[in-house]
Design a protein around this motif. Structure first.
Motif, PDB file in Angstrom:
ATOM      1  N   GLY A 190      40.792  -7.145 -59.121  1.00 47.85           N
ATOM      2  CA  GLY A 190      40.764  -7.177 -60.587  1.00 47.85           C
ATOM      3  C   GLY A 190      41.541  -6.048 -61.236  1.00 47.85           C
ATOM      4  N   GLY A 191      42.088  -5.115 -60.450  1.00 49.77           N
ATOM      5  CA  GLY A 191      42.815  -3.971 -61.005  1.00 49.77           C
ATOM      6  C   GLY A 191      44.259  -4.329 -61.336  1.00 49.77           C
ATOM      7  N   GLY A 199      45.987  -5.120 -58.033  1.00 41.08           N
ATOM      8  CA  GLY A 199      45.299  -6.283 -57.465  1.00 41.08           C
ATOM      9  C   GLY A 199      45.666  -7.572 -58.182  1.00 41.08           C
ATOM     10  N   ILE A 236      33.501  -2.187 -51.963  1.00 39.73           N
ATOM     11  CA  ILE A 236      34.038  -1.707 -50.672  1.00 39.73           C
ATOM     12  C   ILE A 236      33.273  -0.510 -50.115  1.00 39.73           C
ATOM     13  N   THR A 237      32.332   0.032 -50.898  1.00 39.01           N
ATOM     14  CA  THR A 237      31.523   1.141 -50.371  1.00 39.01           C
ATOM     15  C   THR A 237      30.273   0.633 -49.642  1.00 39.01           C
ATOM     16  N   ALA A 284      43.623  -2.683 -52.614  1.00 34.11           N
ATOM     17  CA  ALA A 284      44.069  -2.168 -53.919  1.00 34.11           C
ATOM     18  C   ALA A 284      42.904  -1.599 -54.712  1.00 34.11           C
ATOM     19  N   ALA A 285      41.742  -1.482 -54.064  1.00 31.82           N
ATOM     20  CA  ALA A 285      40.567  -0.931 -54.761  1.00 31.82           C
ATOM     21  C   ALA A 285      40.617   0.591 -54.715  1.00 31.82           C
ATOM     22  N   ALA A 286      40.289   1.200 -55.836  1.00 29.42           N
ATOM     23  CA  ALA A 286      40.241   2.666 -55.864  1.00 29.42           C
ATOM     24  C   ALA A 286      39.474   3.119 -57.089  1.00 29.42           C
ATOM     25  N   THR A 324      40.070   5.357 -59.994  1.00 27.78           N
ATOM     26  CA  THR A 324      41.337   5.894 -60.517  1.00 27.78           C
ATOM     27  C   THR A 324      41.179   6.744 -61.789  1.00 27.78           C
ATOM     28  N   VAL A 349      46.683   1.401 -49.993  1.00 30.40           N
ATOM     29  CA  VAL A 349      47.546   1.997 -51.020  1.00 30.40           C
ATOM     30  C   VAL A 349      47.072   3.416 -51.343  1.00 30.40           C
ATOM     31  N   SER A 350      48.006   4.354 -51.314  1.00 30.33           N
ATOM     32  CA  SER A 350      47.680   5.739 -51.636  1.00 30.33           C
ATOM     33  C   SER A 350      48.638   6.265 -52.713  1.00 30.33           C
ATOM     34  N   THR A 351      48.690   7.556 -52.861  1.00 26.33           N
ATOM     35  CA  THR A 351      49.257   8.120 -54.087  1.00 26.33           C
ATOM     36  C   THR A 351      50.104   9.380 -53.870  1.00 26.33           C
ATOM     37  N   TYR A 369      40.627  13.708 -57.227  1.00 27.12           N
ATOM     38  CA  TYR A 369      41.159  12.373 -56.929  1.00 27.12           C
ATOM     39  C   TYR A 369      42.141  12.444 -55.749  1.00 27.12           C
ATOM     40  N   THR A 397      52.346   5.336 -53.471  1.00 24.00           N
ATOM     41  CA  THR A 397      53.148   4.951 -54.620  1.00 24.00           C
ATOM     42  C   THR A 397      52.862   5.918 -55.754  1.00 24.00           C
ATOM     43  N   TRP A 412      52.856   6.496 -60.421  1.00 25.37           N
ATOM     44  CA  TRP A 412      53.119   6.146 -61.821  1.00 25.37           C
ATOM     45  C   TRP A 412      53.125   4.619 -62.041  1.00 25.37           C
ATOM     46  N   VAL A 413      52.051   3.981 -61.560  1.00 23.32           N
ATOM     47  CA  VAL A 413      51.961   2.513 -61.597  1.00 23.32           C
ATOM     48  C   VAL A 413      51.529   2.023 -62.990  1.00 23.32           C
TER      49      VAL A 413
HETATM   50  N1  LIG Z   1      47.806   3.720 -61.407  1.00 21.88           N
HETATM   51  C1  LIG Z   1      48.609   4.628 -60.877  1.00 21.88           C
HETATM   52  O1  LIG Z   1      49.391   5.293 -61.588  1.00 21.88           O
HETATM   53  C2  LIG Z   1      48.638   4.858 -59.389  1.00 21.88           C
HETATM   54  C3  LIG Z   1      49.530   5.816 -58.886  1.00 21.88           C
HETATM   55  C4  LIG Z   1      49.556   6.025 -57.502  1.00 21.88           C
HETATM   56  C5  LIG Z   1      48.730   5.301 -56.659  1.00 21.88           C
HETATM   57  N2  LIG Z   1      47.859   4.407 -57.206  1.00 21.88           N
HETATM   58  C6  LIG Z   1      46.996   3.683 -56.281  1.00 21.88           C
HETATM   59  O2  LIG Z   1      47.291   2.308 -56.412  1.00 21.88           O
HETATM   60  C7  LIG Z   1      46.135   1.532 -56.079  1.00 21.88           C
HETATM   61  C8  LIG Z   1      45.869   0.515 -57.171  1.00 21.88           C
HETATM   62  O3  LIG Z   1      45.596   1.216 -58.379  1.00 21.88           O
HETATM   63  P1  LIG Z   1      45.597   0.497 -59.800  1.00 21.88           P
HETATM   64  O4  LIG Z   1      46.569   1.218 -60.644  1.00 21.88           O
HETATM   65  O5  LIG Z   1      45.695  -0.970 -59.645  1.00 21.88           O
HETATM   66  O6  LIG Z   1      44.122   0.938 -60.266  1.00 21.88           O
HETATM   67  P2  LIG Z   1      43.053   0.123 -61.129  1.00 21.88           P
HETATM   68  O7  LIG Z   1      43.743  -0.719 -62.131  1.00 21.88           O
HETATM   69  O8  LIG Z   1      42.076   1.171 -61.588  1.00 21.88           O
HETATM   70  O9  LIG Z   1      42.368  -0.834 -60.070  1.00 21.88           O
HETATM   71  C9  LIG Z   1      41.441  -0.396 -59.121  1.00 21.88           C
HETATM   72  C10 LIG Z   1      40.469  -1.514 -58.886  1.00 21.88           C
HETATM   73  O10 LIG Z   1      39.546  -1.085 -57.888  1.00 21.88           O
HETATM   74  C11 LIG Z   1      38.268  -1.544 -58.281  1.00 21.88           C
HETATM   75  N3  LIG Z   1      37.179  -0.798 -57.656  1.00 21.88           N
HETATM   76  C12 LIG Z   1      36.675   0.415 -57.996  1.00 21.88           C
HETATM   77  N4  LIG Z   1      35.631   0.715 -57.209  1.00 21.88           N
HETATM   78  C13 LIG Z   1      35.465  -0.327 -56.355  1.00 21.88           C
HETATM   79  C14 LIG Z   1      34.560  -0.614 -55.317  1.00 21.88           C
HETATM   80  N5  LIG Z   1      33.567   0.241 -54.996  1.00 21.88           N
HETATM   81  N6  LIG Z   1      34.692  -1.789 -54.649  1.00 21.88           N
HETATM   82  C15 LIG Z   1      35.653  -2.663 -54.968  1.00 21.88           C
HETATM   83  N7  LIG Z   1      36.545  -2.449 -55.944  1.00 21.88           N
HETATM   84  C16 LIG Z   1      36.460  -1.287 -56.634  1.00 21.88           C
HETATM   85  C17 LIG Z   1      38.260  -1.357 -59.792  1.00 21.88           C
HETATM   86  O11 LIG Z   1      37.218  -2.128 -60.372  1.00 21.88           O
HETATM   87  P3  LIG Z   1      36.563  -1.643 -61.769  1.00 21.88           P
HETATM   88  O12 LIG Z   1      37.667  -1.651 -62.767  1.00 21.88           O
HETATM   89  O13 LIG Z   1      35.499  -2.657 -62.011  1.00 21.88           O
HETATM   90  O14 LIG Z   1      36.040  -0.255 -61.500  1.00 21.88           O
HETATM   91  C18 LIG Z   1      39.649  -1.883 -60.138  1.00 21.88           C
HETATM   92  O15 LIG Z   1      39.634  -3.266 -60.318  1.00 21.88           O
HETATM   93  C19 LIG Z   1      45.014   2.559 -55.869  1.00 21.88           C
HETATM   94  O16 LIG Z   1      44.891   2.820 -54.490  1.00 21.88           O
HETATM   95  C20 LIG Z   1      45.516   3.803 -56.568  1.00 21.88           C
HETATM   96  O17 LIG Z   1      44.942   4.974 -56.022  1.00 21.88           O
HETATM   97  C21 LIG Z   1      47.808   4.157 -58.542  1.00 21.88           C
END
Ligand SMILES: NC(=O)c1ccc[n+]([C@@H]2O[C@H](COP(=O)([O-])OP(=O)(O)OC[C@H]3O[C@@H](n4cnc5c(N)ncnc54)[C@H](OP(=O)(O)O)[C@@H]3O)[C@@H](O)[C@H]2O)c1
Length: 301
Positions: free
Chosen positions: A6-7, A10, A34-35, A60-62, A64, A104-106, A134, A157, A159-160
């Motif tokens: 849902g992210g 994702g 996932i926990t 793709a869960a994190a 964030t 996926v990491s950061t 974080y 990755t 700055w997504v």
């Molecule tokens: N955004 C960035 O700028 C960025 C940069 C570098 C790396 N990343 C990495 O890219 C990946 C994807 O990030 P994103 O930008 O798509 O983040 P996101 O939009 O915050 O999506 C993360 C998803 O993980 C879900 N989640 C949180 N806790 C969970 C749990 N316990 N079990 C299952 N799902 C869970 C969240 O659900 P809820 O919304 O319901 O909490 C959300 O749907 C992550 O690994 C992140 O660390 C992101």
């Protein structure tokens, strides 16, 4: 199988897999926390045993909320559970059921001082040294995946942005409508990455025979947050000079951000993949595909 479906990322993974006709299982947080060790074991086991081909888990869960994790104890504990411990649970379940995993990491795993060669992007082999809660939880998550599962890819990755959830592009577009001028940090460097491009890249990786290991994948090229904001203004048809550069010191945040977040594409290219599109062209494609990012009504597609 996609976790965190849902992210931002994702959602695009689901779109890419749907378009490709691939058989997949997309699990949002409501479908799989996932926990939860038992739920993870059951979900991975069911998916892997029902797969004729090699099963691949795309995580793709994190957690964030970077600043919240820095300031709030409960949030820090959630970040530890989701970013550090849960990837290890997923990886161990994959190992038990013969599945591979793309995790996926950061860029936040690095301290931001930059690699030894000035101006170069970080390579996967460069020493990490996260400076935020974080970042440290993501660093530990990487380690746990590597320890639990041979058939892994850790993909860092940066700055997504995508069309789901809060993101920098939509925030800048909103501020452009509300303010005459805007001060945006001009001393942090990185590579904006459209989640749709990253999703295509990760699916290609999941399908490939690339050797296990850690790879870096971001939009090509680099800019600063100020440069990124100016590009959003240009896409809006607004004067980019309304965005003024400021320093990190002038715009303090609870969690320290790496000053240098540029990740080298060399590992990605060496693994045999196409570079991700140039960040500026990707931004244009993203706002064309999702005009709502700029606060405009979606068009029929
Ligand atoms: N955004 C960035 O700028 C960025 C940069 C570098 C790396 N990343 C990495 O890219 C990946 C994807 O990030 P994103 O930008 O798509 O983040 P996101 O939009 O915050 O999506 C993360 C998803 O993980 C879900 N989640 C949180 N806790 C969970 C749990 N316990 N079990 C299952 N799902 C869970 C969240 O659900 P809820 O919304 O319901 O909490 C959300 O749907 C992550 O690994 C992140 O660390 C992101």
């Amino acid at each position: 199988m996609v976790t965190g479906a849902g992210g931002a990322l994702g959602t695009d993974l689901v779109r890419v897999l749907t378009q490709s006709g691939e058989r997949f299982s997309a699990l949002t947080r409501a479908d799989l926390d996932i926990t939860d060790p038992e739920a993870v074991e059951a979900a991975v086991g069911a998916w892997a045993s029902g797969s004729d081909e090699r099963a691949v888990l795309l995580n793709a869960a994190a957690f964030t909320a970077v600043d919240l994790a820095e300031t709030d104890e409960q949030a820090a504990a959630a970040a530890q559970a989701v970013n550090a411990e849960a990837p290890g649970l997923l990886a161990a379940a994959c190992a038990r059921h013969g599945a591979a995993m793309v995790h996926v990491s950061t860029d936040y795993v690095f301290d931001g001082a930059g690699p030894a060669e000035p101006g170069a992007g970080y390579e996967p082999s460069d020493p990490t040294g996260a400076r935020s809660v974080y970042g440290r939880t993501k660093e530990e998550g990487e380690r746990r995946v590597r320890e639990a599962l041979d058939a892994h890819h850790v993909v860092r990755t940066a700055w997504v942005y995508g069309d789901t959830g809060a993101n920098f592009v939509a925030t800048m577009a909103r501020l452009a409508a509300a303010r005459d001028t805007l001060d945006v940090v001009d001393d942090q460097h990185g590579s904006p990455t459209w989640s749709a491009d990253l999703a295509r890249a990760l699916v290609a990786l999941g399908r490939s025979d690339a050797a296990p290991g850690t790879l870096h994948a971001t939009g090509s090229g680099a800019t600063t947050w100020c440069g990124f904001a100016r590009a959003v203004f240009t896409e809006l048809g607004a004067d980019p000079e309304r965005v003024r550069g400021c320093t990190t010191e002038q715009f303090p945040r609870p969690a320290p951000r790496p000053a240098w977040s540029v990740l080298s594409p060399a590992s990605w290219l060496a693994a045999g993949f196409e570079p991700l599109p140039d960040w500026r062209a990707a931004l244009h494609a993203a706002v064309t595909c999702h005009p709502e990012l700029l606060g405009r009504a979606p068009v029929d597609r």
